[in-house]
Write an enzyme that holds these catalytic residues in place. Structure first.
Site, PDB file in Angstrom:
ATOM      1  N   GLY A  21      -1.671  -6.529  -0.227  1.00 25.58           N
ATOM      2  CA  GLY A  21      -2.013  -7.941  -0.038  1.00 25.58           C
ATOM      3  C   GLY A  21      -2.255  -8.359   1.395  1.00 25.58           C
ATOM      4  O   GLY A  21      -3.176  -9.129   1.688  1.00 25.58           O
ATOM      5  N   HIS A  22      -1.436  -7.852   2.320  1.00 26.60           N
ATOM      6  CA  HIS A  22      -1.514  -8.379   3.687  1.00 26.60           C
ATOM      7  C   HIS A  22      -2.706  -7.865   4.483  1.00 26.60           C
ATOM      8  O   HIS A  22      -2.930  -8.294   5.617  1.00 26.60           O
ATOM      9  CB  HIS A  22      -0.200  -8.127   4.446  1.00 26.60           C
ATOM     10  CG  HIS A  22       0.044  -6.719   4.876  1.00 26.60           C
ATOM     11  ND1 HIS A  22      -0.137  -6.305   6.166  1.00 26.60           N
ATOM     12  CD2 HIS A  22       0.463  -5.630   4.193  1.00 26.60           C
ATOM     13  CE1 HIS A  22       0.169  -5.024   6.265  1.00 26.60           C
ATOM     14  NE2 HIS A  22       0.539  -4.587   5.076  1.00 26.60           N
TER      15      HIS A  22
ATOM     16  N   THR B 100      13.016  -7.404 -10.437  1.00 28.81           N
ATOM     17  CA  THR B 100      12.469  -8.746 -10.620  1.00 28.81           C
ATOM     18  C   THR B 100      11.190  -8.908  -9.810  1.00 28.81           C
ATOM     19  O   THR B 100      11.141  -8.541  -8.639  1.00 28.81           O
ATOM     20  CB  THR B 100      13.516  -9.798 -10.184  1.00 28.81           C
ATOM     21  OG1 THR B 100      14.690  -9.584 -10.964  1.00 28.81           O
ATOM     22  CG2 THR B 100      13.007 -11.211 -10.399  1.00 28.81           C
TER      23      THR B 100
ATOM     24  N   ASN C  69      -8.593   3.650   7.944  1.00 23.63           N
ATOM     25  CA  ASN C  69      -7.998   2.526   8.668  1.00 23.63           C
ATOM     26  C   ASN C  69      -8.202   2.599  10.178  1.00 23.63           C
ATOM     27  O   ASN C  69      -8.115   1.603  10.867  1.00 23.63           O
ATOM     28  CB  ASN C  69      -6.509   2.420   8.347  1.00 23.63           C
ATOM     29  CG  ASN C  69      -5.790   3.744   8.421  1.00 23.63           C
ATOM     30  OD1 ASN C  69      -6.181   4.708   7.755  1.00 23.63           O
ATOM     31  ND2 ASN C  69      -4.759   3.822   9.227  1.00 23.63           N
TER      32      ASN C  69
ATOM     33  N   CYS D 244       1.144   2.717  13.069  1.00 27.64           N
ATOM     34  CA  CYS D 244       2.267   3.596  12.756  1.00 27.64           C
ATOM     35  C   CYS D 244       2.399   4.721  13.773  1.00 27.64           C
ATOM     36  O   CYS D 244       3.465   5.277  13.957  1.00 27.64           O
ATOM     37  CB  CYS D 244       2.082   4.195  11.372  1.00 27.64           C
ATOM     38  SG  CYS D 244       1.293   3.074  10.241  1.00 27.64           S
TER      39      CYS D 244
ATOM     40  N   GLY E 201       0.805  -1.219   0.000  1.00 31.35           N
ATOM     41  CA  GLY E 201       0.000   0.000   0.000  1.00 31.35           C
ATOM     42  C   GLY E 201       0.839   1.270   0.000  1.00 31.35           C
ATOM     43  O   GLY E 201       0.533   2.234  -0.713  1.00 31.35           O
ATOM     44  N   THR E 202       1.892   1.276   0.787  1.00 26.39           N
ATOM     45  CA  THR E 202       2.719   2.483   0.901  1.00 26.39           C
ATOM     46  C   THR E 202       3.340   2.840  -0.440  1.00 26.39           C
ATOM     47  O   THR E 202       3.293   3.996  -0.876  1.00 26.39           O
ATOM     48  CB  THR E 202       3.812   2.271   1.965  1.00 26.39           C
ATOM     49  OG1 THR E 202       3.174   1.942   3.205  1.00 26.39           O
ATOM     50  CG2 THR E 202       4.675   3.512   2.139  1.00 26.39           C
TER      51      THR E 202
ATOM     52  N   GLN F  39      -7.886  -0.492   2.896  1.00 27.37           N
ATOM     53  CA  GLN F  39      -8.800  -1.068   3.880  1.00 27.37           C
ATOM     54  C   GLN F  39     -10.112  -1.547   3.251  1.00 27.37           C
ATOM     55  O   GLN F  39     -10.780  -2.408   3.804  1.00 27.37           O
ATOM     56  CB  GLN F  39      -9.121  -0.048   4.988  1.00 27.37           C
ATOM     57  CG  GLN F  39      -7.948   0.266   5.893  1.00 27.37           C
ATOM     58  CD  GLN F  39      -7.539  -0.911   6.793  1.00 27.37           C
ATOM     59  OE1 GLN F  39      -8.350  -1.767   7.131  1.00 27.37           O
ATOM     60  NE2 GLN F  39      -6.284  -0.949   7.180  1.00 27.37           N
TER      61      GLN F  39
END
Ligand SMILES: *Cc1c(COP(=O)(O)O)cnc(C)c1O
Length: 397
Positions: A201-202, A238, A152, A326, A72-73, A180
């Site tokens: 993804g997480h 890659t 979030n 954060c 996301g960042t 979110q």
């Protein structure tokens, strides 16, 4: 062994076993570089292409509009910085909101130091962006509107369709941080006029360190990472093949059960909210009552420190958050809670609990009991509370 009750799914989620399973072959069996021409790399190329298709169809986009990132960042940084660079001849004004994730806010602050002007829109007491203020903020040199899909911390879902329409009717690009919201609410980039969208993804049971940025065809966007020709020459390096394979699986699973999962989370969450508000005095729910993510509960308990509450909950095996992960570690109250108008001392007493479909009713009961105990204990030690009780009993006499 102490049990863990995980109620911090806005910070990150458990990687589903099927996702881990889908990743494993791409570490030790199909470990070729997708850019190599030999047949040994074909499975790697295939899983990348397949995942791009899966993601694209989940948001009504085309496969060549999906770019893999490290999360996301990076997606937020890319969308905002690359747009600023590519469109600066048209103008140097960006509109965002006060409640964005730091990945957006700090990127905007960085651009301000480089000659861009940024308008930070206020939100109402529920955390909803004010549309009339958005319309007024638009200038001839506005190049980008970046407003998050869902917050979030407090879970509030923004009027994304309306924001998209406003942006489109003024010929301004619209980026949304949907980290979110994705996999929790249905998203169509065309129906919402979204030009760029960040996803990680997480946050939906996929692996960490992988995400994507949707960029609508026709939008000028400079290379973000200079290097090889990967990601249509816009993001060299890659590919994270196992991560991409895992995220693809996570998307499939999340899209298949989005509705049932949301229902289950909402039932548990509403039960938790109801009990906490009824059984813990001097408590409020932060964020929109109904227009919020199905798994988000955010409370403010008067007269206590959220940090102390978190530490005590941790001792009981309960994982929560006092703002966003954060900001923990800093003593400033969350910028989101301040933006919805909470006074400092109340913002300090906040607790975010974000559920998953794996949570149980027993866990909700246990959590409510522990919150009641700990809040009462902390209030007993609080001079603010003592003072308040003395004054209110004097007033009653
Ligand atoms: C978690 C989060 C991010 C950052 O995503 P990472 O993949 O951890 O970099 C950005 N925006 C929002 C709204 C988030 O919740």
């Amino acid at each position: 062994m102490k049990q863990t009750i995980y109620l911090d799914n806005a910070a990150t989620t458990r990687t589903r076993p099927e996702v881990v399973e889908a990743m494993i072959p791409y570490f030790s069996q199909y470990y070729g570089n997708p850019s190599s021409i030999y047949e040994f790399s074909t499975p790697c190329k295939k899983v990348i292409a397949r995942t791009r298709e899966t993601i694209a169809s989940s948001i009504g986009a085309k496969a060549n509009e999906i770019y893999f990132t490290a999360g996301g960042t990076e997606s937020d940084n890319w969308a905002i910085k690359a747009t600023a660079e590519a469109y600066q001849a048209k103008g140097k004004h960006i509109i965002t909101s006060r409640i964005e994730h730091h990945a957006v806010l700090h990127t905007c602050e960085y651009l301000e130091k480089r000659g861009f002007q940024v308008t930070y829109l206020d939100v109402d007491e529920n955390g909803v962006v004010k549309l009339d203020q958005l319309k007024k903020a638009i200038r001839p040199d506005t190049i980008l509107i970046s407003i998050m899909f869902a917050n979030n911390e407090i879970g509030t879902i923004q009027p994304i369709k309306e924001i998209g329409e406003i942006a489109r009717s003024h010929g301004i690009l619209f980026h949304t941080d949907a980290v979110q919201a994705y996999a929790h609410v249905p998203i169509s980039v065309d129906a919402y006029n979204i030009d760029m969208m960040s996803v990680s993804g997480h946050k939906f049971n996929g692996p960490k360190g992988i995400g994507f940025l949707y960029i609508r065809t026709g939008i000028k966007s400079r290379s973000f990472i200079h290097g090889g020709a990967q990601e249509r020459k816009r993001r060299g390096g890659t590919e994270n093949v196992p991560g991409i394979a895992g995220m693809g699986k996570a998307v499939e699973l999340a899209m298949a059960d989005m509705e049932q999962r949301g229902e289950k989370e909402r039932e548990l969450r509403d039960y938790l909210i109801k009990r906490v508000l009824e059984e813990v005095p001097y408590t409020r729910l932060n964020g929109h009552r109904t227009n919020r993510l199905s798994n988000n509960a955010n409370f403010a308990f008067q007269f206590i420190e959220g940090e102390s509450l978190l530490i005590k909950l941790d001792m009981e095996g309960i994982c929560g958050s006092s703002g966003s992960a954060c900001t923990s570690g800093s003593l400033d109250p969350s910028h989101v809670l301040l933006a919805i108008g909470l006074p400092h001392e109340i913002a300090h007493g906040s607790l975010r609990l974000t559920l998953s479909q794996e949570n149980t009713w027993e866990e909700m009961d246990y959590t409510v009991e522990k919150i009641k105990e700990i809040v009462a204990y902390l209030r007993n030690m609080s001079p603010l509370y003592e003072d308040f009780m003395r004054k209110s009993s004097a007033a009653a006499r």
